[in-house]
Design a protein around this motif. Structure first.
Motif, PDB file in Angstrom:
ATOM      1  N   ILE A  36     -21.787  51.748 -25.379  1.00  0.00           N
ATOM      2  CA  ILE A  36     -21.965  50.321 -25.092  1.00  0.00           C
ATOM      3  C   ILE A  36     -22.678  49.713 -26.292  1.00  0.00           C
ATOM      4  O   ILE A  36     -23.820  50.069 -26.583  1.00  0.00           O
ATOM      5  N   GLU A  37     -21.985  48.871 -26.995  1.00  0.00           N
ATOM      6  CA  GLU A  37     -22.575  48.267 -28.191  1.00  0.00           C
ATOM      7  C   GLU A  37     -21.987  46.870 -28.395  1.00  0.00           C
ATOM      8  O   GLU A  37     -21.137  46.436 -27.629  1.00  0.00           O
ATOM      9  N   ASP A  78     -11.359  41.956 -27.392  1.00  0.00           N
ATOM     10  CA  ASP A  78     -12.547  42.655 -26.873  1.00  0.00           C
ATOM     11  C   ASP A  78     -12.952  43.739 -27.879  1.00  0.00           C
ATOM     12  O   ASP A  78     -12.324  43.873 -28.932  1.00  0.00           O
ATOM     13  N   TYR A 110     -20.535  35.535 -31.611  1.00  0.00           N
ATOM     14  CA  TYR A 110     -21.405  35.600 -30.426  1.00  0.00           C
ATOM     15  C   TYR A 110     -20.682  36.145 -29.200  1.00  0.00           C
ATOM     16  O   TYR A 110     -21.059  37.176 -28.662  1.00  0.00           O
ATOM     17  N   HIS A 113     -21.837  39.504 -30.523  1.00  0.00           N
ATOM     18  CA  HIS A 113     -23.169  39.843 -30.023  1.00  0.00           C
ATOM     19  C   HIS A 113     -23.183  40.344 -28.582  1.00  0.00           C
ATOM     20  O   HIS A 113     -24.212  40.826 -28.117  1.00  0.00           O
ATOM     21  N   THR A 114     -22.077  40.180 -27.883  1.00  0.00           N
ATOM     22  CA  THR A 114     -22.003  40.710 -26.511  1.00  0.00           C
ATOM     23  C   THR A 114     -21.874  42.228 -26.578  1.00  0.00           C
ATOM     24  O   THR A 114     -21.196  42.759 -27.464  1.00  0.00           O
ATOM     25  N   HIS A 115     -22.555  42.906 -25.653  1.00  0.00           N
ATOM     26  CA  HIS A 115     -22.428  44.359 -25.554  1.00  0.00           C
ATOM     27  C   HIS A 115     -21.456  44.695 -24.434  1.00  0.00           C
ATOM     28  O   HIS A 115     -21.541  44.105 -23.352  1.00  0.00           O
ATOM     29  N   MET A 116     -20.559  45.616 -24.686  1.00  0.00           N
ATOM     30  CA  MET A 116     -19.663  46.119 -23.635  1.00  0.00           C
ATOM     31  C   MET A 116     -19.221  47.530 -24.004  1.00  0.00           C
ATOM     32  O   MET A 116     -19.381  47.945 -25.153  1.00  0.00           O
ATOM     33  N   LYS A 174     -29.786  45.741 -22.004  1.00  0.00           N
ATOM     34  CA  LYS A 174     -28.895  46.754 -22.567  1.00  0.00           C
ATOM     35  C   LYS A 174     -29.108  48.108 -21.861  1.00  0.00           C
ATOM     36  O   LYS A 174     -28.148  48.828 -21.571  1.00  0.00           O
ATOM     37  N   ARG A 193     -26.361  50.215 -19.583  1.00  0.00           N
ATOM     38  CA  ARG A 193     -25.993  51.642 -19.734  1.00  0.00           C
ATOM     39  C   ARG A 193     -26.234  52.413 -18.456  1.00  0.00           C
ATOM     40  O   ARG A 193     -25.412  53.246 -18.051  1.00  0.00           O
ATOM     41  N   VAL A 218     -19.320  46.572 -17.514  1.00  0.00           N
ATOM     42  CA  VAL A 218     -20.626  45.981 -17.787  1.00  0.00           C
ATOM     43  C   VAL A 218     -20.499  45.142 -19.058  1.00  0.00           C
ATOM     44  O   VAL A 218     -19.861  45.562 -20.018  1.00  0.00           O
ATOM     45  N   VAL A 219     -21.042  43.945 -19.026  1.00  0.00           N
ATOM     46  CA  VAL A 219     -21.131  43.139 -20.250  1.00  0.00           C
ATOM     47  C   VAL A 219     -22.510  42.497 -20.307  1.00  0.00           C
ATOM     48  O   VAL A 219     -23.042  42.061 -19.290  1.00  0.00           O
ATOM     49  N   MET A 220     -23.097  42.523 -21.494  1.00  0.00           N
ATOM     50  CA  MET A 220     -24.409  41.909 -21.692  1.00  0.00           C
ATOM     51  C   MET A 220     -24.224  40.850 -22.763  1.00  0.00           C
ATOM     52  O   MET A 220     -23.865  41.164 -23.894  1.00  0.00           O
ATOM     53  N   ILE A 221     -24.432  39.603 -22.368  1.00  0.00           N
ATOM     54  CA  ILE A 221     -24.094  38.475 -23.240  1.00  0.00           C
ATOM     55  C   ILE A 221     -25.375  37.714 -23.568  1.00  0.00           C
ATOM     56  O   ILE A 221     -25.848  36.911 -22.764  1.00  0.00           O
ATOM     57  N   PRO A 222     -25.976  37.946 -24.721  1.00  0.00           N
ATOM     58  CA  PRO A 222     -27.187  37.186 -25.074  1.00  0.00           C
ATOM     59  C   PRO A 222     -26.830  35.729 -25.364  1.00  0.00           C
ATOM     60  O   PRO A 222     -25.777  35.453 -25.917  1.00  0.00           O
ATOM     61  N   PHE A 250     -27.702  32.644 -27.579  1.00  0.00           N
ATOM     62  CA  PHE A 250     -28.435  32.372 -28.812  1.00  0.00           C
ATOM     63  C   PHE A 250     -28.557  30.882 -29.027  1.00  0.00           C
ATOM     64  O   PHE A 250     -27.583  30.159 -29.041  1.00  0.00           O
ATOM     65  N   LYS A 282     -13.157  46.054 -15.082  1.00  0.00           N
ATOM     66  CA  LYS A 282     -13.421  45.410 -16.371  1.00  0.00           C
ATOM     67  C   LYS A 282     -13.685  43.915 -16.160  1.00  0.00           C
ATOM     68  O   LYS A 282     -13.044  43.277 -15.337  1.00  0.00           O
TER      69      LYS A 282
END
Lengths: 402, 197
Positions: free
Chosen positions: A4-5, A137, A166, A170-173, B24, B28, B38-42, B44, B63
């Motif tokens: 996940i990055e 993606d 962004y 910058h989103t992690h998935m 984050k 995980r 899972v999605v983590m959207i900061p 900014f 998904k």
């Protein structure tokens, strides 16, 4: 291996897997974490490459042009005004037929300053002779970087891998990192047809006359116009190469990607919404909801924008009742660039004029400078078109507060 | 694919507090606990250290395609209770939703109709765990783990240890576990099934 990055890290890991030899970059948001990651990988010795920090984007691409001319696998990345500052070197890289790969983390263009996402930056560079691929993606980002080197080196044309700043950068998935062994099998070491060599000095891309003439060895050499024709012909041939790269990638990695377009629920669709980048996946949610209302909506995400796979796109669109082209860019004073391309390809499909049953094509501009794109707004914009609304003045704007 | 199946967690912190790292880690832990989406959207803006920041974490069994900022969260996590005076952290929080706050006060101080509240004094707890005062991003995850059942403490410990490799992993794990034990629940453990969608 699944990790996940961020999208920028996905791009950097793709470049590492491709064993790029030379990286030159200048920091610009939202691309910066990509090249920062590469600088760390080079510093730690995990990546055997020259990392060349430069004073501007123009120099970054200049370094890549020089490196690629010596036969090195070169990489750079940028966004927005950084890409535009490279503009002259973009033409140069393509004209010199150098297989450079560049990532563009798509960002709106100043003035006024914005750091947020749209696609005006790369779309405004459409005619520089670069192949343009759009990823939707993180899996597509890392896979597309790997395929990009293959396509660039097979065609001797540079490739831009574009992904939304962004929203993706910058989103992690989660995404799968391909095995190095398989990448090596997919992408053999770069063996250029011609490379600069200090023991055999040469001038490259010097003044080229309007007419062909003999070179220093007495051989008839192309004039400027012939070289331009050959670049265009190479671009057209690149459509096939992109397809071949996809097939090869699918076989080696046992995946089932598509080369030109990502199609979702299109089989029975009477309406199709078309977009590029992360929006094409977001639209799947809209298709699911509108299908519950009885609207047969399908989604097409365009992945190869230049060269434009005109015949393939037209075939997928021509027999529908309507097409809705959703864009994060505009050709000021006319319409969105993808809308022009799609109308043009539908019109010329039959060669003698519009193909029979030419569908209604609607254009929406949205999400400029990072304006939030809500599912509900997309539904409200698409539903009326699918229930018969037609307008003459294109484009329409989603979420405009004026 | 069902939009309603997505658990949406909005994080409020201050620039430099590590809200993104916390989100984050939860991403995980959830991924490895059977949530492939899972999605983590900061988000900014033009933030700097100390200014309010937001990040959106979406978790699902499938998904996730909508990468827009969370506007109607199921859960809101607040890394500093003083943010409540500056930002409407509860904006859009769904009925039946959960509010997790790092604060010295009890849940009753934040009670609102239809909202579950969990509180923990992470500043003190994390100091006890050996972290410098003000490092709260691992502790707050312990509170989130206690108030929900998205992942267990074994998973949490492992993911924190890996994320903080070389950066006080032991103390960070300890902060999360101590906070887990000292989280005060305004109601029972939060269940996504209770949320009004």
């Amino acid at each position: 291996m699944s990790i996940i990055e961020s999208g920028n890290v996905a791009a950097a890991l793709g470049v590492k897997l491709c064993r790029a030899n030379v990286i030159a970059a200048y920091p610009i948001t939202p691309q910066t974490p990509l090249t920062e990651k590469l600088s760390e990988l080079v510093e730690s010795g995990e990546m055997n490459a020259e990392y060349i920090p430069v004073e501007s984007e123009h120099s970054a691409l200049g370094v890549c042009i020089a490196a690629s001319s010596t036969g090195a696998r070169a990489f750079t990345a940028t966004s927005a005004n950084g890409l535009l500052y490279m503009h002259e070197q973009l033409h140069w890289a393509a004209g010199a037929r150098l297989p450079i790969v560049m990532c563009v983390a798509n960002r709106g263009v100043g003035a006024p300053w914005t750091v947020w996402n749209d696609q005006q930056d790369s779309l405004s560079q459409r005619d520089t002779g670069w192949i343009q691929l759009y990823a939707a993606d993180h899996q597509e980002i890392i896979n597309t970087v790997i395929k990009a080197y293959y396509v660039a080196e097979q065609t001797s044309i540079p490739v831009m891998v574009c992904y939304d700043g962004y929203i993706l950068s910058h989103t992690h998935m989660p995404f799968e990192v391909p095995d190095q062994e398989k990448v090596d099998a997919f992408l053999p070491p770069f063996r250029p047809n011609y490379a600069l060599d200090p023991s055999m000095p040469a001038n490259l891309n010097t003044v080229t006359l309007p007419e062909p003439r003999n070179n220093i060895r007495g051989e008839l050499a192309h004039g400027y116009m012939e070289l331009r024709y050959l670049l265009h012909e190479g671009m057209i041939r690149a459509i096939e190469v992109v397809g071949e790269a996809e097939q090869r990638f699918n076989e080696i990695f046992s995946v089932s990607g598509t080369a030109y377009m990502d199609m979702y629920k299109c089989d029975d669709a009477t309406y199709i919404a078309v977009a590029m980048g992360s929006l094409s996946l977001h639209l799947r949610v809209v298709a699911d909801i509108l299908r519950d209302e009885g609207i047969k909506l399908g989604i097409i995400g365009i992945k190869l924008y230049r060269p434009f796979p005109c015949g393939i796109v037209a075939d997928a669109l021509k027999d529908r009742d309507g097409i809705i082209v959703m864009e994060k860019a505009i050709s000021y004073g006319y319409v969105g660039p993808l809308y022009s391309d799609i109308c043009s390809c539908l019109y010329t499909q039959g060669l003698d004029g519009p193909s029979p049953g030419f569908p209604y094509v609607h254009n929406y501009i949205l999400g400029l400078g990072g304006r939030t794109i809500r599912t509900i707004d997309l539904m409200d914009a698409i539903r009326p078109i699918c229930t018969g609304k037609r307008i003459k003045d294109q484009p329409g704007w989603i979420g405009l507060k004026i | 694919m069902q939009e309603q199946d997505i658990i949406e967690i909005r994080w409020h912190g201050r620039g430099g507090q590590g809200a993104i790292t916390a989100a984050k880690i939860v991403a995980r832990a959830a991924f490895e606990s059977g949530y492939p989406g899972v999605v983590m959207i900061p988000t900014f803006g033009t933030e700097r250290r100390g200014a309010p920041v937001i990040t959106s974490l979406k978790i699902a069994r499938h998904k996730i395609y909508d990468l827009s900022v969370i506007e109607e969260p199921d859960i809101v996590v607040v890394l500093d209770h003083l943010l409540l005076g500056e930002v409407d952290v509860g904006a859009g929080l769904r009925d039946g939703g959960l509010l997790v706050i790092n604060t010295p006060f009890m849940p009753e101080a934040y009670t609102r109709d239809g909202i579950h509240v969990a509180t923990a004094d992470v500043n003190s707890i994390a100091s006890q765990a050996g972290l410098p005062y003000g490092v709260v991003n691992t502790g707050i995850i312990g509170a989130l783990a206690r108030a929900t059942a998205i992942f267990d403490t074994d998973m949490l410990s492992r993911v924190i240890r890996e994320e903080f490799e070389g950066r006080r992993p032991h103390e960070n794990v300890k902060a999360a576990l101590l906070t887990f034990d000292n989280t005060r629940l305004g109601g029972g453990v939060w269940d996504p099934g209770n949320v009004d969608r």
